[in-house]
Design a protein around this motif. Structure first.
Motif, PDB file in Angstrom:
ATOM      1  N   ASP A  91       0.805  -1.224   0.000  1.00 18.48           N
ATOM      2  CA  ASP A  91       0.000   0.000   0.000  1.00 18.48           C
ATOM      3  C   ASP A  91       0.840   1.277   0.000  1.00 18.48           C
ATOM      4  O   ASP A  91       0.317   2.343   0.274  1.00 18.48           O
ATOM      5  N   SER A  92       2.125   1.165  -0.297  1.00 17.06           N
ATOM      6  CA  SER A  92       2.901   2.409  -0.350  1.00 17.06           C
ATOM      7  C   SER A  92       3.775   2.534  -1.599  1.00 17.06           C
ATOM      8  O   SER A  92       4.090   3.653  -2.001  1.00 17.06           O
ATOM      9  N   SER A  94       4.659   2.463  -5.694  1.00 13.01           N
ATOM     10  CA  SER A  94       3.848   3.030  -6.780  1.00 13.01           C
ATOM     11  C   SER A  94       2.965   1.971  -7.436  1.00 13.01           C
ATOM     12  O   SER A  94       1.833   2.252  -7.837  1.00 13.01           O
ATOM     13  N   CYS A  96       1.589  -0.736  -5.954  1.00 10.87           N
ATOM     14  CA  CYS A  96       0.445  -0.989  -5.077  1.00 10.87           C
ATOM     15  C   CYS A  96      -0.553   0.156  -5.123  1.00 10.87           C
ATOM     16  O   CYS A  96      -1.762  -0.062  -5.142  1.00 10.87           O
ATOM     17  N   ARG A  97      -0.042   1.379  -5.155  1.00  8.26           N
ATOM     18  CA  ARG A  97      -0.955   2.531  -5.217  1.00  8.26           C
ATOM     19  C   ARG A  97      -1.806   2.477  -6.481  1.00  8.26           C
ATOM     20  O   ARG A  97      -2.929   2.962  -6.515  1.00  8.26           O
ATOM     21  N   CYS A 104       4.282  -5.666  -6.391  1.00  9.59           N
ATOM     22  CA  CYS A 104       4.696  -4.869  -5.225  1.00  9.59           C
ATOM     23  C   CYS A 104       6.213  -4.933  -5.044  1.00  9.59           C
ATOM     24  O   CYS A 104       6.814  -6.011  -5.059  1.00  9.59           O
ATOM     25  N   GLY A 136      -5.052  -0.525   1.716  1.00  9.74           N
ATOM     26  CA  GLY A 136      -4.834  -1.073   0.373  1.00  9.74           C
ATOM     27  C   GLY A 136      -5.246  -2.519   0.217  1.00  9.74           C
ATOM     28  O   GLY A 136      -5.300  -3.038  -0.909  1.00  9.74           O
TER      29      GLY A 136
END
Ligand SMILES: NC(=O)c1ccc[n+]([C@@H]2O[C@H](COP(=O)([O-])OP(=O)(O)OC[C@H]3O[C@@H](n4cnc5c(N)ncnc54)[C@H](O)[C@@H]3O)[C@@H](O)[C@H]2O)c1
Ligand SMILES: [Zn+2]
Ligand SMILES: [Zn+2]
Length: 349
Positions: A91-92, A94, A96-97, A104, A136
């Motif tokens: 969740d951090s 690029s 995953c975003r 990931c 996420g």
């Protein structure tokens, strides 16, 4: 808490486990209300898991209610009804975003990017599940999506949709789906939702071919599916989606498509050296796709398609059982007995 654990080949047990702790300030604990058994769990059940240890909690498909959250979980609170995507990201980074958690930057090993494979993430076939980086790795569920549909949306439906999307199914296309388990049946639905004119379904089991026919597909009733597909379509198909993961079915997928055909393999293969006929592929200008689904990426469209009735993930569910029946449910799913398709377990029972 109670959970299902892998104890060795064909041994799943209904065990007592310690309750999980909150996995960090951005994590959540979900009380699981429904969890699925997936074809991928059969790789573990059959003794071909990704790790050689035993005693770990299995399963990677969960739906439930948040019972605890850390202080850094924007968008989520205790009491939210949520779906837990099978694929897990940080969740951090690029990727995953952008939802592409399979790429990931912080999870180089697949066993650490999915629950219940014996890596760092304990499984979903449990009363409580620790979800890292919750913002996420959770999705809120609209009321109109049932628990049974939502379980299929954690993994099987997104995998099928991803396979169909990568094959770029276009209106009017002819599509062959090989393997008509829950993933294959969702591929049939995905192909029609994308505008396929005809969808042919191949499986060894007559009852699964019948289930595909109920969804509008044409079952291939022949010991020589390659020949039967060519006769039925008057040539090769535009697209083949492979949802088994065996050498023979990957070969069939390649031979089922015509010139410039698109093959999309979502069945999991642990073969390290697949014999690929390069000359035939070259002459055919074959397009070959294979990959692991990033559920988070596919989910927004699928939740809307489900809520709008355009796809029906619950149609692949045949059994809803208490999780205490888990060991027997695994046996049934592996033996293909009792007309089994998707099995959904309730950990509260
Ligand atoms: N790529 C991903 O991200 C991803 C995600 C989830 C599942 N999967 C994989 O998708 C595959 C299907 O999952 P599922 O839950 O539907 O499994 P499943 O075991 O229920 O279905 C597989 C189907 O293939 C059929 N089959 C087996 N051998 C065959 C053959 N030679 N010819 C025709 N049919 C044959 C079986 O009868 C069965 O109906 C599995 O390999 C699973 O690991 C991949
Ligand atoms: Zn799965
Ligand atoms: Zn990441």
């Amino acid at each position: 808490m109670k959970a299902l654990t892998y104890e060795g080949p064909e041994q799943i047990s209904y065990s007592d486990r310690p309750d999980p702790a909150l996995p960090g300030r951005d994590g959540a604990i979900v009380q699981v209300t429904a969890t699925g058994i997936c074809g991928s769990d059969l790789h573990i059940y059959g003794g071909h898991g990704f790790v050689s240890t035993t005693g770990y909690c299995v399963g990677h498909e969960a739906v439930g209610e948040i019972v605890e959250v850390g202080p850094q979980t924007p968008g989520f609170a205790v009491g939210d009804r949520v779906l837990v995507p099978a694929s897990v990201g940080c969740d951090s980074c690029s990727q995953c975003r952008a939802g592409i958690v399979a790429a990931c930057a912080r999870h180089p090993l697949p066993v650490d990017a999915c629950y219940g494979l014996g890596g760092s993430l304990p499984g979903c076939q449990a009363q409580l599940l620790a979800v890292p980086h919750a913002t996420g790795n959770l999705a809120k569920l609209p009321d109109e999506v049932s628990d049974a549909a939502a379980v299929v949306l954690t993994d099987n439906a997104p995998t099928a949709w991803y396979g169909a999307r990568r094959a770029r199914i276009a209106p009017g296309d002819t599509v062959v789906v090989i393997g008509l388990g829950p993933v294959g049946l969702m591929a049939v639905q995905s192909a029609f939702a994308m505008g396929a004119a005809r969808v042919l379904g191949v499986d060894l089991l007559a009852e699964r071919r019948k289930r595909a026919a109920d969804l509008g597909a044409e079952p291939v009733e022949s010991d020589d599916p390659k020949q039967a597909i060519r006769e039925t379509l008057g040539g090769g198909a535009d697209v083949a989606i492979e949802a088994v993961g065996a050498d023979a079915t990957i070969k069939l997928a390649i031979s089922a498509v015509g010139h410039r055909g698109r093959v999309s393999v979502v069945g999991v293969s642990q073969n390290r050296a697949y014999p690929f006929h390069m000359m035939a592929a070259q002459v055919k200008e074959l397009e070959f796709h294979i990959g692991l689904c990033s559920v988070q990426y596919e989910l927004p469209a699928l939740l809307k398609l489900t809520a709008g009735g355009r796809i029906r993930p619950e149609a692949v569910v045949t059994h809803q059982l208490p999780m205490s029946d888990g060991p027997a449910a695994y046996r049934m799913f592996a033996d293909r007995s009792d007309g089994v398709g998707k099995v959904v377990l309730d950990p509260r029972r």
